[in-house]
Enzyme design. Sequence first.
Site, short mmCIF file in Angstrom:
data_model
loop_
_atom_site.label_atom_id
_atom_site.label_comp_id
_atom_site.label_asym_id
_atom_site.label_seq_id
_atom_site.Cartn_x
_atom_site.Cartn_y
_atom_site.Cartn_z
N ARG A 97 -67.01 -9.78 -25.24
CA ARG A 97 -67.24 -10.98 -26.06
C ARG A 97 -66.82 -12.20 -25.27
O ARG A 97 -65.89 -12.15 -24.47
CB ARG A 97 -66.41 -10.90 -27.35
N TYR A 143 -74.44 -8.04 -24.58
CA TYR A 143 -73.32 -7.14 -24.77
C TYR A 143 -72.71 -7.14 -26.16
O TYR A 143 -72.42 -8.20 -26.73
CB TYR A 143 -72.20 -7.50 -23.76
N LYS A 172 -69.42 -8.63 -35.38
CA LYS A 172 -68.44 -9.72 -35.45
C LYS A 172 -69.06 -11.00 -36.03
O LYS A 172 -68.41 -11.72 -36.78
CB LYS A 172 -67.86 -10.00 -34.06
N HIS A 178 -60.89 -8.00 -40.75
CA HIS A 178 -60.93 -7.19 -39.53
C HIS A 178 -59.96 -6.01 -39.71
O HIS A 178 -58.86 -6.00 -39.16
CB HIS A 178 -60.49 -8.10 -38.37
N SER A 200 -56.54 -6.37 -31.12
CA SER A 200 -57.04 -5.35 -30.19
C SER A 200 -55.88 -4.80 -29.35
O SER A 200 -54.84 -5.44 -29.19
CB SER A 200 -58.14 -5.91 -29.31
N ALA A 201 -56.08 -3.57 -28.85
CA ALA A 201 -55.09 -2.86 -28.04
C ALA A 201 -53.85 -2.45 -28.82
O ALA A 201 -52.78 -2.31 -28.26
CB ALA A 201 -54.70 -3.67 -26.80
N CYS A 202 -54.00 -2.29 -30.13
CA CYS A 202 -52.87 -1.80 -30.94
C CYS A 202 -53.19 -0.46 -31.60
O CYS A 202 -52.49 -0.02 -32.50
CB CYS A 202 -52.49 -2.82 -32.01
N LYS A 244 -56.11 0.62 -33.34
CA LYS A 244 -56.74 0.61 -34.66
C LYS A 244 -57.67 1.83 -34.88
O LYS A 244 -57.60 2.49 -35.91
CB LYS A 244 -57.55 -0.69 -34.76
N ASP A 299 -63.09 -0.76 -38.18
CA ASP A 299 -63.04 -2.13 -37.66
C ASP A 299 -63.12 -3.23 -38.72
O ASP A 299 -62.45 -4.24 -38.59
CB ASP A 299 -64.19 -2.31 -36.65
N ARG A 304 -67.59 1.00 -23.49
CA ARG A 304 -67.69 1.30 -24.93
C ARG A 304 -68.49 2.57 -25.20
O ARG A 304 -69.36 2.95 -24.41
CB ARG A 304 -68.40 0.15 -25.64
N GLY A 320 -49.65 9.78 -33.18
CA GLY A 320 -49.84 10.99 -33.98
C GLY A 320 -48.85 11.07 -35.13
O GLY A 320 -49.08 11.78 -36.11
N ASN A 374 -47.74 8.47 -36.93
CA ASN A 374 -47.76 7.28 -37.79
C ASN A 374 -47.93 7.60 -39.28
O ASN A 374 -47.56 6.78 -40.13
CB ASN A 374 -48.86 6.31 -37.34
C1 OXD Z 1 -62.83 -6.31 -31.14
C2 OXD Z 1 -63.79 -5.21 -31.24
O1 OXD Z 1 -62.86 -7.04 -30.14
O2 OXD Z 1 -63.75 -4.49 -32.27
O3 OXD Z 1 -62.03 -6.47 -32.06
O4 OXD Z 1 -64.62 -5.04 -30.34
MN MN Z 2 -62.53 -5.27 -33.81
#
Ligand code: OXD
Ligand code: MN
Length: 601
Positions: free
Chosen positions: A70, A211, A220, A240, A262-264, A266, A287, A384, A510, A512
């Site tokens: 993005r 993309y 989004k 989100h 992101s990177a947590c 989800k 998402d 992806r 695992g 959580n």
């Molecule tokens: C984001 C995605 O960037 O879901 O949050 O791709």
């Molecule tokens: Mn997202």
Amino acid sequence: MAITCKNNKLIAWVAEVQAMVKPDTVVWCDGTKDEYDALLKLMVDSGAATPLEKRPNSYLFRSHPSDVARVEDRTYIASREQVEAGPTNNWIDPEALKKTMRDLYDGCMKGRTMYVIPFSMGPIGSPISKIGVEITESPYVVVNMHIMTRVGDKVIETLGEDGEFIPCLHSVGAPLQPGDKDVAWPCAPIEKKYIAHFPEENLIWSFGSGYGGNALLGKKCLALRIASTMARREGWMAEHMLILRLTNPQGKRFHIAAAFPSACGKTNLAMLQPSIPGWKCECIGDDIAWMKIRPDGRLHAINPESGFFGVAPGTSYNSNPMAMESIKENAIFTNCVLTDDGDIWWEDMNAPCDHGIDWKGQEWTPDKKDADGKPVKGAHPNARFTAPARQCPVICPDWEDPNGVPIDIFVFGGRRSKLVPLVSQAFDWDHGVYMGATAASEATAAALDVKGSIRRDPMAMLPFCGYNIGDYWQHWFNMGDKLGTKAPKIFYANWFRKSPDGKWLWPGFGENARVLKWMCERVEGRVDAVETPVGYVPKASDLDTNGLDISDSEIEELLRIDAAGWKSEVPEIETYLRSSGDRLPDRMVQQLEGLKNRLGI
Ligand code: OXD
Ligand code: MN
């Protein structure tokens, strides 16, 4: 198209776009498997897609190296007044932007086929769903939309003569002149890319990128940026958030919607398999959640999407076995390694790969280095997978229920190595809105809690809220007023706290479900909690750690409230909240004052 469109507004819009972009041909997509297969054959024949021998009906694409994610600085909210876009969005005057973009769109589909994709976000006919129509010349977009949304004739039928739809215009911005040979991934240079939203018209115009979030406009652009503005106008919520169902050993169900930047983890949480006996977890979405107050007075959520568009690197049978099972067939991969035996591979997949073709189409081995001696990754870090949600072995049987599922619990969170406890519960709705608004994450897992490394990401909506963030917070307060006692309970989680010597304290994703279990027990009123200045935290004895190798002192540290640390964050929080100027709700100021009082400031 098998059936004829009778919606004059749609027919007129398609004709208007066609006259502007000047394609060779126009195809109305019907969403069938035949259409999907034919488009993939077209792309295999042109060299854009590689079929994967090891995964039935699955294909690999490589994007242009400049078109991999993005583009937030080319993403615009074009409201008439700048203040409506607010401090977190790039604003541009709608008329000026339309002029610029009309020039770009003029003739941009020459030499190509223009596809018209009618799609539904959410189960067709659900009172929470919305219809969109995307126009694009990218067959890659069409096949991804087939997976991520519900495409086809039924949508045209539902639209009828005067149904409302959200027009989504997309172009990769690469016309072909007679005799031109196409490239594998056409796109435009960065300065010509625009991801534009016109919230007052429910209109999306995207140009120059093929993309993901820039091009699959249902996701989004529609389901978050435009939907958030519609939700505010119409009194619902577009968030989100993942959605999951947790069932306790007595068979009682809890529905949880959770927002993390992101990177947590989800997607991992959305597909969690509980390690605690008797508890069951099912995925509804990974998402986005659309939520409406239904006749029972409760907030019901649907997943507007029908597929997963997940980050591949890091996904493995350890971190997310259910995602790995979801991508065994009928999947699209973008920017992964192609292995010599015709499969895909990425970093931290926990599978061997000695040699392959990397995401740039070059020969690759794990020891490959660039000219500066730095290791070369095989897959792009934002590589992806696109896979149908129905292929997830733990997809909830009710994931397509048109009425949605009633939400019991909201969870906010972020990645914080210090300060923030494993879990806390808001005192009430307003405090929960404050927790969501001030949610923050560290830039990377390795980053320590130093000044500047914390990014506030309100409700994980920073890049996705289509209007002034202050008004968005007010909308949250208003929804709480409408929901009253039926409002979900709000919690804040942080799986990433470290010990003073830098070790992760919580054993991993695992486990959580143990934290979710405590939340459910709080909702049921089964357990007390400790009141602290930042919320209610669990009593150590109420956190189920049976079978875990974790010491009492580690649990204590995970739940410890560092009042001095919290105090030192208040000035930064205040500056951040006040950046929304006079749109900052009074109720948010009251929350801040309440925190200061509790901390003795
Ligand atoms: C984001 C995605 O960037 O879901 O949050 O791709
Ligand atoms: Mn997202």
